[in-house]
Design an enzyme around this catalytic site. Structure first.
Site, PDB file in Angstrom:
ATOM      1  CE1 TYR A 158      -7.597  -4.760  -4.736  1.00 26.02           C
ATOM      2  CE2 TYR A 158      -9.358  -3.586  -5.884  1.00 26.02           C
ATOM      3  CZ  TYR A 158      -8.477  -3.681  -4.822  1.00 26.02           C
ATOM      4  OH  TYR A 158      -8.475  -2.720  -3.842  1.00 26.02           O
ATOM      5  CB  SER A 192     -12.061  -1.836  -3.108  1.00 28.63           C
ATOM      6  OG  SER A 192     -12.136  -1.222  -4.376  1.00 28.63           O
ATOM      7  CE  LYS A 223      -8.738  -5.158  -1.223  1.00 27.71           C
ATOM      8  NZ  LYS A 223      -8.045  -4.986   0.059  1.00 27.71           N
TER       9      LYS A 223
HETATM   10  N1  LIG Z   1      -5.367   3.121  -3.596  1.00 31.26           N
HETATM   11  C1  LIG Z   1      -6.672   3.007  -3.843  1.00 31.26           C
HETATM   12  O1  LIG Z   1      -7.229   3.800  -4.635  1.00 31.26           O
HETATM   13  C2  LIG Z   1      -7.507   1.956  -3.139  1.00 31.26           C
HETATM   14  C3  LIG Z   1      -8.896   1.921  -3.381  1.00 31.26           C
HETATM   15  C4  LIG Z   1      -9.667   0.962  -2.730  1.00 31.26           C
HETATM   16  C5  LIG Z   1      -9.064   0.086  -1.834  1.00 31.26           C
HETATM   17  N2  LIG Z   1      -7.723   0.118  -1.622  1.00 31.26           N
HETATM   18  C6  LIG Z   1      -7.128  -0.841  -0.680  1.00 31.26           C
HETATM   19  O2  LIG Z   1      -6.384  -0.121   0.284  1.00 31.26           O
HETATM   20  C7  LIG Z   1      -5.296  -0.912   0.747  1.00 31.26           C
HETATM   21  C8  LIG Z   1      -4.009  -0.113   0.675  1.00 31.26           C
HETATM   22  O3  LIG Z   1      -3.790   0.288  -0.669  1.00 31.26           O
HETATM   23  P1  LIG Z   1      -2.609   1.262  -1.088  1.00 31.26           P
HETATM   24  O4  LIG Z   1      -3.112   2.080  -2.206  1.00 31.26           O
HETATM   25  O5  LIG Z   1      -2.048   1.941   0.107  1.00 31.26           O
HETATM   26  O6  LIG Z   1      -1.573   0.203  -1.688  1.00 31.26           O
HETATM   27  P2  LIG Z   1      -0.011   0.020  -1.434  1.00 31.26           P
HETATM   28  O7  LIG Z   1       0.465  -1.016  -2.399  1.00 31.26           O
HETATM   29  O8  LIG Z   1       0.685   1.333  -1.404  1.00 31.26           O
HETATM   30  O9  LIG Z   1       0.015  -0.569   0.041  1.00 31.26           O
HETATM   31  C9  LIG Z   1      -0.142  -1.947   0.347  1.00 31.26           C
HETATM   32  C10 LIG Z   1       0.854  -2.280   1.437  1.00 31.26           C
HETATM   33  O10 LIG Z   1       0.668  -3.634   1.844  1.00 31.26           O
HETATM   34  C11 LIG Z   1       1.918  -4.312   1.855  1.00 31.26           C
HETATM   35  N3  LIG Z   1       1.610  -5.722   1.579  1.00 31.26           N
HETATM   36  C12 LIG Z   1       1.072  -6.234   0.437  1.00 31.26           C
HETATM   37  N4  LIG Z   1       0.861  -7.566   0.583  1.00 31.26           N
HETATM   38  C13 LIG Z   1       1.275  -7.884   1.854  1.00 31.26           C
HETATM   39  C14 LIG Z   1       1.287  -9.087   2.617  1.00 31.26           C
HETATM   40  N5  LIG Z   1       0.831 -10.235   2.119  1.00 31.26           N
HETATM   41  N6  LIG Z   1       1.780  -9.048   3.872  1.00 31.26           N
HETATM   42  C15 LIG Z   1       2.229  -7.878   4.415  1.00 31.26           C
HETATM   43  N7  LIG Z   1       2.232  -6.711   3.756  1.00 31.26           N
HETATM   44  C16 LIG Z   1       1.760  -6.716   2.474  1.00 31.26           C
HETATM   45  C17 LIG Z   1       2.762  -3.623   0.801  1.00 31.26           C
HETATM   46  O11 LIG Z   1       4.153  -3.763   1.003  1.00 31.26           O
HETATM   47  C18 LIG Z   1       2.301  -2.160   0.967  1.00 31.26           C
HETATM   48  O12 LIG Z   1       3.057  -1.474   1.946  1.00 31.26           O
HETATM   49  C19 LIG Z   1      -5.319  -2.183  -0.093  1.00 31.26           C
HETATM   50  O13 LIG Z   1      -5.975  -3.179   0.646  1.00 31.26           O
HETATM   51  C20 LIG Z   1      -6.125  -1.776  -1.311  1.00 31.26           C
HETATM   52  O14 LIG Z   1      -6.747  -2.889  -1.899  1.00 31.26           O
HETATM   53  C21 LIG Z   1      -6.936   1.041  -2.253  1.00 31.26           C
END
Ligand SMILES: NC(=O)c1ccc[n+]([C@@H]2O[C@H](COP(=O)([O-])OP(=O)(O)OC[C@H]3O[C@@H](n4cnc5c(N)ncnc54)[C@H](O)[C@@H]3O)[C@@H](O)[C@H]2O)c1
Length: 330
Positions: free
Chosen positions: A141, A117, A145
């Site tokens: 957080y 991120s 990362k």
């Molecule tokens: N959304 C953003 O703007 C953004 C920005 C930068 C990075 N990210 C990263 O992208 C990734 C996905 O984010 P997102 O927005 O789709 O979030 P989200 O919460 O929609 O998706 C995360 C998924 O991971 C699953 N999960 C969480 N912990 C788990 C575990 N220990 N074991 C198995 N499954 C688990 C959840 O059930 C969910 O389906 C994350 O790693 C997040 O940190 C997101």
């Protein structure tokens, strides 16, 4: 190739699954459904319900599905919650990753893509953030990362695993209304939520050293981000032992005020924003240099901010039908 996509029932993961299968790769989703939605997993893609903390279940999934690459998106992602629950975040995001990497290397899976991120940079004091900009995360957080990146790179160097750490900037939009982000943690759904309640959107701080005084960010359409995963997966498969750390952004700054104007234009609402105090820890400007990913992978974003808002709004109205009923303001 068969890719295990952890977090594949989540917002971004569901798009990655579709991009990978659309590009001819096989996919298996591994997700504990803590924030994910099983219905987001497309027909024909197996869903293994389990936590990344459960090494035996991960090992079984890798073996049963003859997995040859992993895209690891599963994580907790709320900055504020991470401040209140740092131990939970370190356990899910760092320990979960350690357990997963142990299973991946034991099974000799050759490729690993990690969701990082822009939060790793913290408050960068540069016009464009390159991958060489020093990392100084401002929240637990962001720390998880950055620690995750260290773990991934160190494991790659020690074992020959091909690795990529993708630093996503601000993700928005959806490929289809049913795949939209259901959380209200990012600016676009936060503006939608206020408009739906007939309340003016809030701007947190209008005295930043930016052209209009509001914070500037780099927004990336989730479909473009998903395509970046396909390009990354292909690059790792092609070159064993590769190590990539890449920003995934558009290189274009958009201010909060501009974003609110564009949301109003797209949705037909016309509520001018109100100015609220700054939120602690919000950097004035975080915009990616997207040069390295273009050079390394030939990837470039195709969608603009209007595409992101339009597609996110369709998803929002699907969940909040009352949002679309306001008399258009222009
Ligand atoms: N959304 C953003 O703007 C953004 C920005 C930068 C990075 N990210 C990263 O992208 C990734 C996905 O984010 P997102 O927005 O789709 O979030 P989200 O919460 O929609 O998706 C995360 C998924 O991971 C699953 N999960 C969480 N912990 C788990 C575990 N220990 N074991 C198995 N499954 C688990 C959840 O059930 C969910 O389906 C994350 O790693 C997040 O940190 C997101």
């Amino acid at each position: 190739m068969t890719w295990l996509i952890t977090g594949g029932a989540g917002y971004i993961g569901a798009h990655v699954v579709r991009a990978m299968t659309g590009a001819g790769e096989r996919a298996v989703v591994y997700d504990d459904l803590s924030t994910g939605i099983a219905e987001r997993v497309p027909d024909g893609v197996p869903l293994v319900v389990g936590s990344t903390l459960d090494g035996e279940r991960v090992t079984r999934a890798l073996r049963d599905h003859e997995v040859t690459g992993v895209v690891h998106l599963a994580a907790k992602k709320q900055v504020g919650e991470s401040v209140d629950r740092p131990l939970h975040y370190y356990r899910e995001n760092v320990e979960g990753l350690r357990v997963l990497l142990a299973a991946v290397t034991a099974a000799r899976v050759p490729s690993f893509v990690f969701s990082s991120s822009a939060a790793v940079y913290g408050m960068p004091d540069v016009h464009l953030v390159t991958e060489e900009t020093p990392c100084a995360p401002m929240s637990p957080y962001g720390e998880t990362k950055l620690a995750g990146e260290w773990l991934v790179r160190a494991t790659g160097r020690a074992t020959g695993l091909s690795t990529a750490c993708l630093r996503y900037f601000n993700v928005a939009g959806a490929a289809a209304p049913e795949l939209a982000d259901v959380g209200v943690f990012n600016i676009v759904p936060m503006i939608f939520e206020r408009l739906t309640a007939h309340e003016p959107p809030r701007v947190f701080g209008a005295d930043y050293p930016t052209p209009d005084g509001t914070c500037v960010r780099d927004y990336i359409h989730v479909t473009d981000l998903a395509e970046a995963h396909v390009a990354t997966a292909r690059a790792l498969m092609a070159t064993p032992g590769r190590e990539l750390t890449l920003n995934v952004g558009r290189g274009e700054g958009v201010s909060v005020r501009e974003m609110i104007d564009r949301v109003n234009e797209t949705t037909g609402h016309a509520l001018p924003p109100v100015i609220a105090p700054r939120r602690p820890g919000d950097p004035a400007r975080v915009v990616a240099s997207a040069d390295r990913i273009a050079t390394e992978l030939g990837w470039k974003a195709k969608h603009d901010v209007q595409d992101m808002i339009r597609s996110a709004w369709e998803g929002w109205v699907r969940l909040h039908p009352e949002a679309g009923t306001t008399t258009p303001g222009r």
